[in-house]
Design a protein around this motif. Structure first.
Motif, PDB file in Angstrom:
ATOM      1  N   GLU A   1       7.381   1.183  -5.536  1.00  0.00           N
ATOM      2  CA  GLU A   1       7.765   1.831  -4.281  1.00  0.00           C
ATOM      3  C   GLU A   1       8.429   0.789  -3.378  1.00  0.00           C
ATOM      4  OE1 GLU A   1       4.507   3.712  -2.367  1.00  0.00           O
ATOM      5  OE2 GLU A   1       3.915   4.879  -4.132  1.00  0.00           O
ATOM      6  N   HIS A   2       9.630   1.086  -2.924  1.00  0.00           N
ATOM      7  CA  HIS A   2      10.350   0.127  -2.082  1.00  0.00           C
ATOM      8  C   HIS A   2       9.697   0.059  -0.712  1.00  0.00           C
ATOM      9  CE1 HIS A   2      13.711  -1.330   0.500  1.00  0.00           C
ATOM     10  NE2 HIS A   2      13.887  -2.141  -0.526  1.00  0.00           N
ATOM     11  N   LYS A   3       9.367  -1.173  -0.272  1.00  0.00           N
ATOM     12  CA  LYS A   3       8.652  -1.353   0.985  1.00  0.00           C
ATOM     13  C   LYS A   3       9.482  -2.012   2.074  1.00  0.00           C
ATOM     14  CE  LYS A   3       4.848   0.546  -0.277  1.00  0.00           C
ATOM     15  NZ  LYS A   3       4.452   1.841   0.347  1.00  0.00           N
ATOM     16  N   GLY A   4      10.584  -2.640   1.719  1.00  0.00           N
ATOM     17  CA  GLY A   4      11.399  -3.279   2.741  1.00  0.00           C
ATOM     18  C   GLY A   4      12.057  -4.545   2.216  1.00  0.00           C
ATOM     19  N   THR A   5      12.590  -5.338   3.139  1.00  0.00           N
ATOM     20  CA  THR A   5      13.380  -6.519   2.796  1.00  0.00           C
ATOM     21  C   THR A   5      12.806  -7.757   3.479  1.00  0.00           C
ATOM     22  OG1 THR A   5      15.349  -5.113   2.660  1.00  0.00           O
ATOM     23  CG2 THR A   5      15.723  -7.479   2.817  1.00  0.00           C
ATOM     24  N   ILE A   6      12.773  -8.863   2.744  1.00  0.00           N
ATOM     25  CA  ILE A   6      12.284 -10.124   3.302  1.00  0.00           C
ATOM     26  C   ILE A   6      13.220 -10.594   4.416  1.00  0.00           C
ATOM     27  CG2 ILE A   6      11.878 -12.562   2.828  1.00  0.00           C
ATOM     28  CD1 ILE A   6       9.753 -10.826   1.607  1.00  0.00           C
ATOM     29  N   SER A   7      12.642 -10.914   5.574  1.00  0.00           N
ATOM     30  CA  SER A   7      13.402 -11.423   6.710  1.00  0.00           C
ATOM     31  C   SER A   7      12.619 -12.574   7.327  1.00  0.00           C
ATOM     32  CB  SER A   7      13.628 -10.318   7.745  1.00  0.00           C
ATOM     33  OG  SER A   7      14.306 -10.814   8.874  1.00  0.00           O
ATOM     34  N   ASP A   8      13.295 -13.699   7.549  1.00  0.00           N
ATOM     35  CA  ASP A   8      12.625 -14.902   8.061  1.00  0.00           C
ATOM     36  C   ASP A   8      11.445 -15.297   7.177  1.00  0.00           C
ATOM     37  OD1 ASP A   8      14.370 -15.131  10.233  1.00  0.00           O
ATOM     38  OD2 ASP A   8      13.155 -13.770  11.463  1.00  0.00           O
ATOM     39  N   GLY A   9      11.598 -15.044   5.876  1.00  0.00           N
ATOM     40  CA  GLY A   9      10.599 -15.495   4.912  1.00  0.00           C
ATOM     41  C   GLY A   9       9.419 -14.587   4.680  1.00  0.00           C
ATOM     42  N   THR A  10       9.330 -13.459   5.409  1.00  0.00           N
ATOM     43  CA  THR A  10       8.162 -12.582   5.242  1.00  0.00           C
ATOM     44  C   THR A  10       8.535 -11.117   5.358  1.00  0.00           C
ATOM     45  OG1 THR A  10       7.603 -12.597   7.606  1.00  0.00           O
ATOM     46  CG2 THR A  10       6.596 -14.310   6.230  1.00  0.00           C
ATOM     47  N   LEU A  11       7.623 -10.263   4.912  1.00  0.00           N
ATOM     48  CA  LEU A  11       7.695  -8.818   5.161  1.00  0.00           C
ATOM     49  C   LEU A  11       6.273  -8.311   5.327  1.00  0.00           C
ATOM     50  CD1 LEU A  11       9.199  -6.058   5.251  1.00  0.00           C
ATOM     51  CD2 LEU A  11       8.715  -5.890   2.795  1.00  0.00           C
ATOM     52  N   SER A  12       6.015  -7.601   6.430  1.00  0.00           N
ATOM     53  CA  SER A  12       4.703  -7.025   6.686  1.00  0.00           C
ATOM     54  C   SER A  12       4.680  -5.587   6.181  1.00  0.00           C
ATOM     55  CB  SER A  12       4.390  -7.058   8.188  1.00  0.00           C
ATOM     56  OG  SER A  12       3.123  -6.501   8.447  1.00  0.00           O
ATOM     57  N   VAL A  13       3.678  -5.280   5.342  1.00  0.00           N
ATOM     58  CA  VAL A  13       3.567  -3.952   4.731  1.00  0.00           C
ATOM     59  C   VAL A  13       2.235  -3.328   5.140  1.00  0.00           C
ATOM     60  CG1 VAL A  13       3.537  -2.643   2.576  1.00  0.00           C
ATOM     61  CG2 VAL A  13       4.939  -4.713   2.758  1.00  0.00           C
ATOM     62  N   PRO A  14       2.260  -2.317   6.020  1.00  0.00           N
ATOM     63  CA  PRO A  14       1.001  -1.664   6.408  1.00  0.00           C
ATOM     64  C   PRO A  14       0.502  -0.740   5.302  1.00  0.00           C
ATOM     65  CG  PRO A  14       2.873  -0.591   7.469  1.00  0.00           C
ATOM     66  CD  PRO A  14       3.435  -1.768   6.733  1.00  0.00           C
ATOM     67  N   VAL A  15      -0.808  -0.693   5.115  1.00  0.00           N
ATOM     68  CA  VAL A  15      -1.413   0.207   4.121  1.00  0.00           C
ATOM     69  C   VAL A  15      -2.656   0.841   4.727  1.00  0.00           C
ATOM     70  CG1 VAL A  15      -0.563  -1.059   2.111  1.00  0.00           C
ATOM     71  CG2 VAL A  15      -2.780  -1.666   3.098  1.00  0.00           C
ATOM     72  N   TYR A  16      -2.980   2.032   4.237  1.00  0.00           N
ATOM     73  CA  TYR A  16      -4.223   2.678   4.650  1.00  0.00           C
ATOM     74  C   TYR A  16      -5.358   2.180   3.766  1.00  0.00           C
ATOM     75  CZ  TYR A  16      -1.622   5.924   7.599  1.00  0.00           C
ATOM     76  OH  TYR A  16      -0.830   6.463   8.571  1.00  0.00           O
ATOM     77  N   THR A  17      -6.455   1.777   4.381  1.00  0.00           N
ATOM     78  CA  THR A  17      -7.570   1.231   3.607  1.00  0.00           C
ATOM     79  C   THR A  17      -8.253   2.299   2.760  1.00  0.00           C
ATOM     80  OG1 THR A  17      -9.076   1.598   5.478  1.00  0.00           O
ATOM     81  CG2 THR A  17      -7.985  -0.555   5.328  1.00  0.00           C
ATOM     82  N   THR A  18      -8.049   3.575   3.112  1.00  0.00           N
ATOM     83  CA  THR A  18      -8.656   4.658   2.344  1.00  0.00           C
ATOM     84  C   THR A  18      -7.718   5.187   1.261  1.00  0.00           C
ATOM     85  OG1 THR A  18      -7.898   6.214   4.037  1.00  0.00           O
ATOM     86  CG2 THR A  18     -10.167   5.395   4.216  1.00  0.00           C
ATOM     87  N   GLY A  19      -6.500   4.628   1.186  1.00  0.00           N
ATOM     88  CA  GLY A  19      -5.543   5.088   0.191  1.00  0.00           C
ATOM     89  C   GLY A  19      -5.803   4.471  -1.172  1.00  0.00           C
ATOM     90  N   THR A  20      -5.047   4.932  -2.170  1.00  0.00           N
ATOM     91  CA  THR A  20      -5.154   4.382  -3.522  1.00  0.00           C
ATOM     92  C   THR A  20      -4.634   2.945  -3.522  1.00  0.00           C
ATOM     93  OG1 THR A  20      -4.792   6.572  -4.480  1.00  0.00           O
ATOM     94  CG2 THR A  20      -4.467   4.676  -5.932  1.00  0.00           C
ATOM     95  N   PRO A  21      -5.422   1.996  -3.980  1.00  0.00           N
ATOM     96  CA  PRO A  21      -4.983   0.588  -3.938  1.00  0.00           C
ATOM     97  C   PRO A  21      -3.756   0.352  -4.821  1.00  0.00           C
ATOM     98  CG  PRO A  21      -7.354   0.747  -4.325  1.00  0.00           C
ATOM     99  CD  PRO A  21      -6.797   2.127  -4.490  1.00  0.00           C
ATOM    100  N   TYR A  22      -2.846  -0.479  -4.345  1.00  0.00           N
ATOM    101  CA  TYR A  22      -1.711  -0.888  -5.165  1.00  0.00           C
ATOM    102  C   TYR A  22      -2.173  -1.894  -6.213  1.00  0.00           C
ATOM    103  CZ  TYR A  22       1.389   1.309  -1.749  1.00  0.00           C
ATOM    104  OH  TYR A  22       2.033   2.211  -0.933  1.00  0.00           O
ATOM    105  N   GLN A  23      -1.456  -1.902  -7.343  1.00  0.00           N
ATOM    106  CA  GLN A  23      -1.819  -2.779  -8.453  1.00  0.00           C
ATOM    107  C   GLN A  23      -0.889  -3.986  -8.585  1.00  0.00           C
ATOM    108  OE1 GLN A  23      -4.664  -2.094 -10.214  1.00  0.00           O
ATOM    109  NE2 GLN A  23      -4.883  -0.441  -8.707  1.00  0.00           N
ATOM    110  N   THR A  24       0.411  -3.790  -8.338  1.00  0.00           N
ATOM    111  CA  THR A  24       1.380  -4.878  -8.526  1.00  0.00           C
ATOM    112  C   THR A  24       2.379  -4.903  -7.370  1.00  0.00           C
ATOM    113  OG1 THR A  24       2.939  -3.503  -9.795  1.00  0.00           O
ATOM    114  CG2 THR A  24       1.248  -4.698 -11.042  1.00  0.00           C
ATOM    115  N   PHE A  25       3.004  -6.059  -7.190  1.00  0.00           N
ATOM    116  CA  PHE A  25       4.133  -6.158  -6.254  1.00  0.00           C
ATOM    117  C   PHE A  25       5.252  -6.933  -6.934  1.00  0.00           C
ATOM    118  CE2 PHE A  25       2.044 -10.176  -5.619  1.00  0.00           C
ATOM    119  CZ  PHE A  25       2.983 -11.070  -5.142  1.00  0.00           C
ATOM    120  N   ALA A  26       6.486  -6.617  -6.545  1.00  0.00           N
ATOM    121  CA  ALA A  26       7.665  -7.269  -7.119  1.00  0.00           C
ATOM    122  C   ALA A  26       8.636  -7.606  -6.000  1.00  0.00           C
ATOM    123  CB  ALA A  26       8.334  -6.363  -8.157  1.00  0.00           C
TER     124      ALA A  26
END
Length: 229
Positions: A141-166
C-alpha cells in the motif's frame, strides 16, 4: 556492357535499400505518438492519483500533471485517495488531443471514523531513508514519499498490523524490510531503509543491420567485378 548493367543494378539496389531504411526509421519514430496532458485538481495535498489502477503521482499545490500519449489506449477512470479521507473515483469522459490539456477534479472528504478507531487510538511509524523522493509502501500500500529523510505514517493501533515495508526509487535497488514492532496508542516506531544505486545492466552491442550487411556484400561483389574487368 556487362559491367554497366551490373553497375545500374547495384545502384538501383542501393536506392531501394535506402528507401526501405528511411521508411523503417520514420515508422519507428512514430511509436508512442503525440502527447497530451491531464491535470488532476484535488483539495488534499499528498493524495495519490491512479488512472485505471496505474499510480501516477501525488497531488502537490492542489494539482498533478499527468502526460499521456494520444495514440495510447484511453483511460476509463481516475482515482484520488489518501488515508483518513474517502476515496474519490470518477469516469474519464474527455481525452486530450495533441498538445491539449484536460482538467479533472476530485474532492476528498474526511472519512467517518470506525468505532474503536477514534483519533486517540493512533500510533505512528517514521520511515527513515537516505534518498529523498523515494516511495514508501506498507504491505504494497503506497503511503507517501520520503522528504527531508523521513516519512511519518499514522496507523490505527486496533487495525490489522502491517507485515512488511518497502522503499523504492528509480535508479536505486528497492529496500524491503519486515515490521516486527507495532506502535501503541500515541507511540512512534522508527523504521530504517538504505537505498543503494542500482547496478547498470551490461551494455549490449547494437547488432549490425541486415541492410548494412547486404550493402557491404553487394559493394564487395562489384569491386571484384571491376577488378576482373
Amino acid at each position: 556492357m556487362q559491367i554497366k548493367t551490373l553497375a545500374k543494378t547495384f545502384s538501383a539496389t542501393i536506392v531501394l535499400l535506402l528507401l526501405v531504411g528511411i521508411t523503417g526509421t520514420a515508422a519507428a519514430e512514430t511509436i508512442g505518438g503525440d502527447q497530451g496532458w491531464y491535470v488532476v485538481h484535488a483539495n488534499v495535498d499528498g493524495a495519490d492519483v491512479y488512472f485505471d489502477g496505474d499510480y501516477k503521482g501525488q497531488i502537490a499545490n492542489g494539482e498533478l500533471n499527468v502526460p499521456i500519449y494520444t495514440t495510447g489506449t484511453p483511460y476509463q477512470t481516475y482515482t484520488v485517495s489518501k488515508e483518513g479521507y474517502t476515496t474519490f473515483t470518477d469516469q474519464v469522459s474527455q481525452f486530450p488531443a495533441k498538445g491539449e490539456t484536460v482538467d479533472l477534479y476530485a474532492t476528498l472528504n474526511p472519512a467517518t471514523p470506525t468505532p474503536g478507531q477514534i483519533g486517540g487510538d493512533q500510533g505512528w511509524y517514521v520511515v527513515h531513508a537516505n534518498v529523498n523522493g523515494a516511495e514508501v509502501y506498507f504491505d504494497n500500500e503506497h503511503k507517501g514519499t520520503i522528504s527531508d529523510g523521513t516519512l511519518s505514517v499514522p496507523v490505527y493501533t486496533t487495525g490489522t498490523p502491517y507485515q512488511t515495508f518497502a522503499v523504492s526509487k528509480a535508479g536505486y535497488s528497492t529496500y524491503t524490510g519486515e515490521i516486527s514492532q507495532y506502535p501503541a496508542k500515541g507511540e512512534t516506531v522508527d523504521l530504517y531503509a538504505t537505498l543503494n544505486p542500482a547496478t547498470p545492466a551490461p551494455t549490449q552491442q547494437t547488432p549490425v543491420s541486415p541492410i548494412t550487411v547486404l550493402i557491404g556484400l553487394l559493394g564487395a561483389g562489384m569491386l571484384l567485378v571491376f577488378r576482373r574487368a
